[in-house]
Write a protein that holds these residues in place. Sequence first.
Motif, mmCIF file in Angstrom:
data_model
loop_
_atom_site.group_PDB
_atom_site.id
_atom_site.type_symbol
_atom_site.label_atom_id
_atom_site.label_comp_id
_atom_site.label_asym_id
_atom_site.label_seq_id
_atom_site.Cartn_x
_atom_site.Cartn_y
_atom_site.Cartn_z
ATOM 1 N N PRO A 1 12.815 8.899 5.693
ATOM 2 C CA PRO A 1 13.440 7.583 5.855
ATOM 3 C C PRO A 1 12.602 6.633 6.716
ATOM 4 O O PRO A 1 11.840 7.049 7.590
ATOM 5 N N ALA A 2 12.808 5.348 6.480
ATOM 6 C CA ALA A 2 12.057 4.299 7.185
ATOM 7 C C ALA A 2 12.288 4.332 8.688
ATOM 8 O O ALA A 2 11.380 4.062 9.465
ATOM 9 N N GLY A 3 13.459 4.682 9.137
ATOM 10 C CA GLY A 3 13.750 4.695 10.560
ATOM 11 C C GLY A 3 13.465 6.018 11.226
ATOM 12 O O GLY A 3 13.870 6.244 12.365
ATOM 13 N N SER A 4 12.767 6.898 10.534
ATOM 14 C CA SER A 4 12.555 8.241 11.059
ATOM 15 C C SER A 4 11.115 8.689 10.801
ATOM 16 O O SER A 4 10.191 8.202 11.421
ATOM 17 N N MET A 5 10.921 9.593 9.875
ATOM 18 C CA MET A 5 9.609 10.161 9.596
ATOM 19 C C MET A 5 8.761 9.268 8.688
ATOM 20 O O MET A 5 7.540 9.396 8.657
ATOM 21 N N GLY A 6 9.377 8.336 7.990
ATOM 22 C CA GLY A 6 8.653 7.494 7.043
ATOM 23 C C GLY A 6 7.425 6.800 7.615
ATOM 24 O O GLY A 6 6.324 6.936 7.063
ATOM 25 N N PRO A 7 7.534 6.053 8.717
ATOM 26 C CA PRO A 7 6.367 5.368 9.265
ATOM 27 C C PRO A 7 5.250 6.329 9.705
ATOM 28 O O PRO A 7 4.069 6.008 9.587
ATOM 29 N N LYS A 8 5.617 7.492 10.171
ATOM 30 C CA LYS A 8 4.610 8.477 10.589
ATOM 31 C C LYS A 8 3.833 8.988 9.381
ATOM 32 O O LYS A 8 2.602 9.085 9.411
ATOM 33 N N VAL A 9 4.543 9.303 8.318
ATOM 34 C CA VAL A 9 3.894 9.793 7.105
ATOM 35 C C VAL A 9 3.045 8.680 6.483
ATOM 36 O O VAL A 9 1.917 8.925 6.045
ATOM 37 N N GLU A 10 3.550 7.462 6.464
ATOM 38 C CA GLU A 10 2.773 6.340 5.922
ATOM 39 C C GLU A 10 1.486 6.138 6.721
ATOM 40 O O GLU A 10 0.417 5.908 6.134
ATOM 41 N N SER A 11 1.553 6.236 8.034
ATOM 42 C CA SER A 11 0.363 6.095 8.875
ATOM 43 C C SER A 11 -0.637 7.212 8.585
ATOM 44 O O SER A 11 -1.847 6.975 8.533
ATOM 45 N N ALA A 12 -0.140 8.419 8.408
ATOM 46 C CA ALA A 12 -1.006 9.551 8.099
ATOM 47 C C ALA A 12 -1.715 9.334 6.762
ATOM 48 O O ALA A 12 -2.919 9.581 6.643
ATOM 49 N N ILE A 13 -0.992 8.856 5.774
ATOM 50 C CA ILE A 13 -1.580 8.584 4.459
ATOM 51 C C ILE A 13 -2.685 7.531 4.581
ATOM 52 O O ILE A 13 -3.790 7.711 4.060
ATOM 53 N N ARG A 14 -2.384 6.435 5.276
ATOM 54 C CA ARG A 14 -3.390 5.371 5.449
ATOM 55 C C ARG A 14 -4.640 5.887 6.154
ATOM 56 O O ARG A 14 -5.763 5.549 5.789
ATOM 57 N N PHE A 15 -4.457 6.702 7.169
ATOM 58 C CA PHE A 15 -5.588 7.233 7.915
ATOM 59 C C PHE A 15 -6.490 8.079 7.019
ATOM 60 O O PHE A 15 -7.711 7.909 7.011
ATOM 61 N N VAL A 16 -5.913 8.983 6.265
ATOM 62 C CA VAL A 16 -6.707 9.861 5.398
ATOM 63 C C VAL A 16 -7.345 9.051 4.275
ATOM 64 O O VAL A 16 -8.526 9.240 3.959
ATOM 65 N N ARG A 17 -6.616 8.117 3.687
ATOM 66 C CA ARG A 17 -7.195 7.268 2.628
ATOM 67 C C ARG A 17 -8.351 6.414 3.154
ATOM 68 O O ARG A 17 -9.247 6.077 2.404
ATOM 69 N N SER A 18 -8.335 6.117 4.439
ATOM 70 C CA SER A 18 -9.379 5.280 5.037
ATOM 71 C C SER A 18 -10.587 6.096 5.507
ATOM 72 O O SER A 18 -11.463 5.564 6.175
ATOM 73 N N GLY A 19 -10.613 7.366 5.193
ATOM 74 C CA GLY A 19 -11.777 8.177 5.513
ATOM 75 C C GLY A 19 -11.570 9.251 6.559
ATOM 76 O O GLY A 19 -12.490 10.018 6.847
ATOM 77 N N GLY A 20 -10.378 9.326 7.140
ATOM 78 C CA GLY A 20 -10.109 10.395 8.098
ATOM 79 C C GLY A 20 -10.042 11.740 7.405
ATOM 80 O O GLY A 20 -9.684 11.837 6.233
ATOM 81 N N GLU A 21 -10.394 12.771 8.132
ATOM 82 C CA GLU A 21 -10.367 14.125 7.572
ATOM 83 C C GLU A 21 -8.942 14.593 7.317
ATOM 84 O O GLU A 21 -8.624 15.131 6.256
ATOM 85 N N LYS A 22 -8.079 14.401 8.338
ATOM 86 C CA LYS A 22 -6.690 14.831 8.210
ATOM 87 C C LYS A 22 -5.855 14.170 9.289
ATOM 88 O O LYS A 22 -6.376 13.682 10.292
ATOM 89 N N ALA A 23 -4.545 14.175 9.059
ATOM 90 C CA ALA A 23 -3.579 13.715 10.050
ATOM 91 C C ALA A 23 -2.610 14.873 10.280
ATOM 92 O O ALA A 23 -2.262 15.595 9.340
ATOM 93 N N ILE A 24 -2.208 15.033 11.522
ATOM 94 C CA ILE A 24 -1.284 16.105 11.873
ATOM 95 C C ILE A 24 -0.067 15.482 12.548
ATOM 96 O O ILE A 24 -0.205 14.660 13.454
ATOM 97 N N ILE A 25 1.103 15.885 12.095
ATOM 98 C CA ILE A 25 2.361 15.437 12.695
ATOM 99 C C ILE A 25 3.033 16.667 13.296
ATOM 100 O O ILE A 25 3.260 17.663 12.597
ATOM 101 N N THR A 26 3.342 16.583 14.611
ATOM 102 C CA THR A 26 3.946 17.720 15.294
ATOM 103 C C THR A 26 4.566 17.278 16.613
ATOM 104 O O THR A 26 4.482 16.105 16.985
#
Length: 87
Positions: A43-68
């Motif tokens: 959801p937008a008010g929960s995990m959504g923004p974190k996952v979206e940020s992780a996707i953008r980071f990896v698409r922009s050339g990052g190796e990986k994103a970790i959420i924990t």
Amino acid sequence: ADILLILTDVDKVALNYGRPDQKELDAITIEDAEKYLAEGHFPAGSMGPKVESAIRFVRSGGEKAIITSIEFAKSSLQGSGGTTIHS
């Protein structure tokens, strides 16, 4: 930066969060992350923004994103904790 570490209140990203059929995710591709977002798992008010940020980071050339959680930050960077989002 090669790795984006996002700290949150949970140890791993989960499908069906808070339900009896909750499934924690160890590692997912950005394609799977986008699919789960579209299905409403993050959801937008929960995990959504974190996952979206992780996707953008990896698409922009990052190796990986970790959420924990902060408790698993070190072990997640060592490959044994959290949810890793990669290409």
